[in-house]
Design a protein around this motif. Structure first.
Motif, PDB file in Angstrom:
ATOM      1  N   TRP A   1     -14.484   0.961  13.391  1.00  0.00           N
ATOM      2  CA  TRP A   1     -14.296   0.540  12.000  1.00  0.00           C
ATOM      3  C   TRP A   1     -15.111  -0.713  11.695  1.00  0.00           C
ATOM      4  N   THR A   2     -15.227  -1.619  12.670  1.00  0.00           N
ATOM      5  CA  THR A   2     -16.036  -2.819  12.471  1.00  0.00           C
ATOM      6  C   THR A   2     -17.504  -2.466  12.250  1.00  0.00           C
ATOM      7  N   LEU A   3     -18.013  -1.519  13.039  1.00  0.00           N
ATOM      8  CA  LEU A   3     -19.395  -1.070  12.869  1.00  0.00           C
ATOM      9  C   LEU A   3     -19.601  -0.437  11.497  1.00  0.00           C
ATOM     10  N   LEU A   4     -18.621   0.322  11.028  1.00  0.00           N
ATOM     11  CA  LEU A   4     -18.730   0.975   9.724  1.00  0.00           C
ATOM     12  C   LEU A   4     -18.671  -0.048   8.588  1.00  0.00           C
ATOM     13  N   LEU A   5     -17.787  -1.027   8.696  1.00  0.00           N
ATOM     14  CA  LEU A   5     -17.701  -2.057   7.662  1.00  0.00           C
ATOM     15  C   LEU A   5     -18.988  -2.865   7.593  1.00  0.00           C
ATOM     16  N   ARG A   6     -19.567  -3.140   8.754  1.00  0.00           N
ATOM     17  CA  ARG A   6     -20.847  -3.861   8.794  1.00  0.00           C
ATOM     18  C   ARG A   6     -21.938  -3.029   8.132  1.00  0.00           C
ATOM     19  N   TRP A   7     -21.936  -1.724   8.404  1.00  0.00           N
ATOM     20  CA  TRP A   7     -22.921  -0.816   7.803  1.00  0.00           C
ATOM     21  C   TRP A   7     -22.755  -0.763   6.282  1.00  0.00           C
ATOM     22  N   LEU A   8     -21.503  -0.734   5.809  1.00  0.00           N
ATOM     23  CA  LEU A   8     -21.227  -0.663   4.374  1.00  0.00           C
ATOM     24  C   LEU A   8     -21.310  -2.026   3.691  1.00  0.00           C
ATOM     25  N   ASN A   9     -21.507  -3.075   4.486  1.00  0.00           N
ATOM     26  CA  ASN A   9     -21.569  -4.445   3.970  1.00  0.00           C
ATOM     27  C   ASN A   9     -20.274  -4.810   3.240  1.00  0.00           C
ATOM     28  N   LEU A  10     -19.149  -4.469   3.875  1.00  0.00           N
ATOM     29  CA  LEU A  10     -17.834  -4.779   3.320  1.00  0.00           C
ATOM     30  C   LEU A  10     -17.112  -5.751   4.242  1.00  0.00           C
ATOM     31  N   VAL A  11     -16.389  -6.680   3.645  1.00  0.00           N
ATOM     32  CA  VAL A  11     -15.574  -7.627   4.409  1.00  0.00           C
ATOM     33  C   VAL A  11     -14.114  -7.337   4.064  1.00  0.00           C
ATOM     34  N   LEU A  12     -13.407  -6.706   5.001  1.00  0.00           N
ATOM     35  CA  LEU A  12     -12.028  -6.294   4.759  1.00  0.00           C
ATOM     36  C   LEU A  12     -11.153  -6.601   5.962  1.00  0.00           C
ATOM     37  N   VAL A  13      -9.874  -6.795   5.703  1.00  0.00           N
ATOM     38  CA  VAL A  13      -8.868  -6.842   6.756  1.00  0.00           C
ATOM     39  C   VAL A  13      -8.037  -5.579   6.585  1.00  0.00           C
ATOM     40  N   LEU A  14      -8.277  -4.578   7.427  1.00  0.00           N
ATOM     41  CA  LEU A  14      -7.655  -3.274   7.250  1.00  0.00           C
ATOM     42  C   LEU A  14      -6.267  -3.225   7.897  1.00  0.00           C
ATOM     43  N   PRO A  15      -5.250  -2.733   7.175  1.00  0.00           N
ATOM     44  CA  PRO A  15      -3.894  -2.626   7.733  1.00  0.00           C
ATOM     45  C   PRO A  15      -3.840  -1.561   8.826  1.00  0.00           C
ATOM     46  N   ASP A  16      -2.752  -1.554   9.582  1.00  0.00           N
ATOM     47  CA  ASP A  16      -2.605  -0.548  10.637  1.00  0.00           C
ATOM     48  C   ASP A  16      -1.822   0.679  10.173  1.00  0.00           C
ATOM     49  N   GLU A  17      -1.128   0.606   9.032  1.00  0.00           N
ATOM     50  CA  GLU A  17      -0.394   1.744   8.505  1.00  0.00           C
ATOM     51  C   GLU A  17      -1.384   2.676   7.798  1.00  0.00           C
ATOM     52  N   PRO A  18      -1.398   3.985   8.128  1.00  0.00           N
ATOM     53  CA  PRO A  18      -2.445   4.888   7.652  1.00  0.00           C
ATOM     54  C   PRO A  18      -2.677   4.899   6.144  1.00  0.00           C
ATOM     55  N   SER A  19      -1.624   5.026   5.328  1.00  0.00           N
ATOM     56  CA  SER A  19      -1.824   5.126   3.881  1.00  0.00           C
ATOM     57  C   SER A  19      -2.398   3.839   3.306  1.00  0.00           C
TER      58      SER A  19
ATOM     59  N   HIS B   1      -4.201   1.672   5.044  1.00  0.00           N
ATOM     60  CA  HIS B   1      -5.563   1.592   5.585  1.00  0.00           C
ATOM     61  C   HIS B   1      -6.518   2.388   4.695  1.00  0.00           C
ATOM     62  N   PHE B   2      -6.118   3.600   4.356  1.00  0.00           N
ATOM     63  CA  PHE B   2      -6.938   4.447   3.489  1.00  0.00           C
ATOM     64  C   PHE B   2      -7.145   3.799   2.116  1.00  0.00           C
ATOM     65  N   ALA B   3      -6.053   3.324   1.513  1.00  0.00           N
ATOM     66  CA  ALA B   3      -6.142   2.716   0.185  1.00  0.00           C
ATOM     67  C   ALA B   3      -7.030   1.478   0.185  1.00  0.00           C
ATOM     68  N   GLN B   4      -6.872   0.632   1.195  1.00  0.00           N
ATOM     69  CA  GLN B   4      -7.668  -0.591   1.277  1.00  0.00           C
ATOM     70  C   GLN B   4      -9.146  -0.272   1.444  1.00  0.00           C
ATOM     71  N   PHE B   5      -9.446   0.719   2.269  1.00  0.00           N
ATOM     72  CA  PHE B   5     -10.837   1.096   2.531  1.00  0.00           C
ATOM     73  C   PHE B   5     -11.478   1.692   1.280  1.00  0.00           C
TER      74      PHE B   5
END
Length: 247
Positions: A146-164, A166-170
């Protein structure tokens, strides 16, 4: 009973509709087929209610209370409405649906159903129980992907561990027009992580985080190119500046 028939001891679905299925309903139909095909019907045995929050299938007030206390119904509906609109095939959306509902056949979920598993540890790190959240989001291996993907998308996020969440935040990290495409990236990510997990467990293969992230880029690019007419970018352009490629 009118939607199928028995061939010896195997039930065959024969779904028929009064009107032609099209548009978004086609995607929902694909998801429904994924769900019903995952159940094995037994000839001569009646249907029974099963409370899935308990391993023995029996209802308990405690599990119901825990569910109600931690459930945000409005947020849940919003998350699923975004999932259905993702630029991804129906089998990928069905997998995402199972992730959000914690219905993946992880070792923790199988053990909860009294299925003998033996070693419950995560195949990535080997130090914690393999749950949906740990396997796909919080394990060091998944976190690096996920860190590699966020770097690729140029996004700075703190992603939650709960699936729904995590999806919403992303998905909601960008403008409204880009969200369907980001949903595809999220679905490609959880799909690749799940397939990688199966490769490690069942085929004893070695999975690399960098290779996995590159395969996620390729898969999401193929989905967008097939499902968005305005998406005419090369794979090089997609890899180099993905957000610029999104409408």
């Amino acid at each position: 009973m009118e939607m199928g028939y028995w061939v010896e001891n195997r039930w065959v679905w024969d779904l028929k509709w009064k009107e032609r299925i099209s548009g978004e309903d086609t995607l929902k139909l694909g998801v429904m087929k994924q769900i019903i095909s995952s159940y094995s019907l037994i000839k001569g045995k009646k249907d029974t209610w099963v409370w899935t929050l308990e391993g023995d299938g029996h209802y308990s007030v405690k599990s119901a209370y825990d569910l109600i206390s931690g459930l945000d119904t409005t947020a849940g509906v919003t998350v699923f409405s975004k999932l259905w609109k993702a630029c991804a095939p129906s089998n990928a959306v069905a997998l995402g649906w199972r992730v959000l509902l914690n219905r993946l056949q992880t070792k923790e979920n199988l053990a909860r159903r009294n299925i003998p598993i033996g070693n419950l540890s995560c195949p990535w790190c080997g130090s914690e129980t393999e749950s949906t959240s740990h396997l796909l989001f919080t394990c060091g291996f998944a976190w690096k992907v996920w860190t590699l993907l966020l770097r690729w998308l140029n996004l700075v996020l703190v992603l939650p561990d709960e699936p729904s969440y995590h999806f919403a935040q992303f998905v909601e990290s960008c403008s409204l027009l880009k969200r369907n495409a980001l949903s595809a990236v999220w679905l490609a990510s959880v799909g690749m992580l799940w397939n990688g997990r199966n490769s490690v467990i069942f085929r004893e293969e070695t999975v690399d985080t960098n290779d996995l992230s590159e395969r996620i880029k390729l898969k999401s690019w193929n989905w967008l190119r097939a499902r968005q007419h305005e998406f005419q970018y090369s794979f090089f352009e997609w890899c180099n500046d993905p957000l610029l490629c999104l409408p």
